[in-house]
Design a protein around this motif. Structure first.
Motif, PDB file in Angstrom:
ATOM      1  N   LEU A  21      32.457  25.085  43.795  1.00 41.70           N
ATOM      2  CA  LEU A  21      33.336  25.217  44.744  1.00 41.70           C
ATOM      3  C   LEU A  21      34.860  24.817  44.127  1.00 41.70           C
ATOM      4  CD1 LEU A  21      31.935  23.511  48.073  1.00 41.70           C
ATOM      5  CD2 LEU A  21      32.503  25.828  47.511  1.00 41.70           C
ATOM      6  N   SER A  22      34.858  23.944  43.086  1.00 40.55           N
ATOM      7  CA  SER A  22      36.251  23.618  42.815  1.00 40.55           C
ATOM      8  C   SER A  22      36.765  24.632  41.750  1.00 40.55           C
ATOM      9  CB  SER A  22      36.169  22.285  41.841  1.00 40.55           C
ATOM     10  OG  SER A  22      37.217  21.821  41.281  1.00 40.55           O
ATOM     11  N   SER A  27      40.165  29.344  40.813  1.00 37.38           N
ATOM     12  CA  SER A  27      40.227  30.662  40.338  1.00 37.38           C
ATOM     13  C   SER A  27      40.684  31.674  41.190  1.00 37.38           C
ATOM     14  CB  SER A  27      38.929  31.135  39.727  1.00 37.38           C
ATOM     15  OG  SER A  27      38.237  30.352  38.850  1.00 37.38           O
ATOM     16  N   VAL A  28      40.386  31.609  42.510  1.00 39.46           N
ATOM     17  CA  VAL A  28      40.784  32.379  43.636  1.00 39.46           C
ATOM     18  C   VAL A  28      42.170  32.299  43.959  1.00 39.46           C
ATOM     19  CG1 VAL A  28      40.586  33.286  45.956  1.00 39.46           C
ATOM     20  CG2 VAL A  28      38.357  33.071  44.523  1.00 39.46           C
ATOM     21  N   ILE A  29      42.830  30.923  44.183  1.00 44.29           N
ATOM     22  CA  ILE A  29      44.310  30.640  44.131  1.00 44.29           C
ATOM     23  C   ILE A  29      44.842  31.169  43.044  1.00 44.29           C
ATOM     24  CG2 ILE A  29      45.800  28.558  44.345  1.00 44.29           C
ATOM     25  CD1 ILE A  29      43.610  27.236  46.024  1.00 44.29           C
ATOM     26  N   LEU A 125      39.277  40.890  42.835  1.00 44.89           N
ATOM     27  CA  LEU A 125      37.720  40.269  42.572  1.00 44.89           C
ATOM     28  C   LEU A 125      36.805  41.167  42.439  1.00 44.89           C
ATOM     29  CD1 LEU A 125      38.083  37.707  45.677  1.00 44.89           C
ATOM     30  CD2 LEU A 125      38.088  37.050  43.180  1.00 44.89           C
ATOM     31  N   GLY A 126      37.216  42.351  42.693  1.00 43.68           N
ATOM     32  CA  GLY A 126      36.031  43.419  42.414  1.00 43.68           C
ATOM     33  C   GLY A 126      34.876  43.257  42.918  1.00 43.68           C
ATOM     34  N   MET A 127      34.910  42.661  44.141  1.00 41.00           N
ATOM     35  CA  MET A 127      33.593  42.327  44.882  1.00 41.00           C
ATOM     36  C   MET A 127      33.375  43.076  46.293  1.00 41.00           C
ATOM     37  SD  MET A 127      33.561  38.310  44.339  1.00 41.00           S
ATOM     38  CE  MET A 127      31.904  38.081  45.078  1.00 41.00           C
ATOM     39  N   ASP A 128      32.247  43.349  46.507  1.00 39.72           N
ATOM     40  CA  ASP A 128      31.971  44.233  47.843  1.00 39.72           C
ATOM     41  C   ASP A 128      32.700  43.224  49.119  1.00 39.72           C
ATOM     42  OD1 ASP A 128      31.060  46.424  46.864  1.00 39.72           O
ATOM     43  OD2 ASP A 128      28.779  45.523  47.232  1.00 39.72           O
TER      44      ASP A 128
END
Length: 159
Positions: A21-22, A27-29, A125-128
């Motif tokens: 989670l950390s 990474s997303v931020i 992100l390249g995710m669905d």
């Protein structure tokens, strides 16, 4: 009572939910940073604006509950957003302790630009989208489970 099998090494770093989670959060931020920078925003400030774009004006107490933040954390974010011209803060005439936060015209106008950000994040992100929605739903269950385990509704809550 059911026993839980956590495998051979329950302390292996790559098996820790907190670690995943950390790292995922940071990474997303990091993906958001360059998207928010042209607007002078940090990710926490963006979250405040998201809450205000849903409903404004809001009291600081209401924002704290919505964002699961403490007033001491939110106060500097609001001051900065006010200095950027995105929000105003005013005392409630009926209750001087209550501070109301509202969007300025500039803050409302920024929403049009901000609407592009989720699409850019998904693309980076390249995710669905379905995969991200499933992750969001799973994280919602994790949040609810931690609330139950801690006996709270998150920081700033009355319980």
């Amino acid at each position: 009572m059911t026993t839980v099998d956590l495998g051979e090494d329950p302390l292996a770093l790559d098996r820790q939910v907190c670690f995943a989670l950390s790292v995922a959060s940071r990474s997303v931020i990091a993906i958001y940073r360059p998207l928010l920078k042209p607007h002078g925003l940090t990710h926490p400030q963006y979250l405040v604006l998201l809450a205000l774009w849903e409903r404004a004006p809001r009291t600081v107490k209401d924002l704290c509950q919505a964002l699961r933040a403490e007033p001491a954390t939110l106060s500097p974010l609001l001051k900065r957003l006010e200095s950027l011209g995105y929000v105003t803060r005013t005392r409630n005439r009926a209750d001087e302790r209550a501070l109301s936060v509202d969007l300025t015209a500039t803050g409302r106008e920024l929403r049009k630009e901000a609407e592009k950000i989720p699409y850019q994040v998904v693309a980076k992100l390249g995710m669905d989208v379905a995969e991200l929605e499933a992750l969001h739903k799973a994280l919602g269950r994790v949040i609810a489970a931690t609330d139950r385990a801690l006996g709270t509704d998150g920081p700033g809550s009355a319980s």
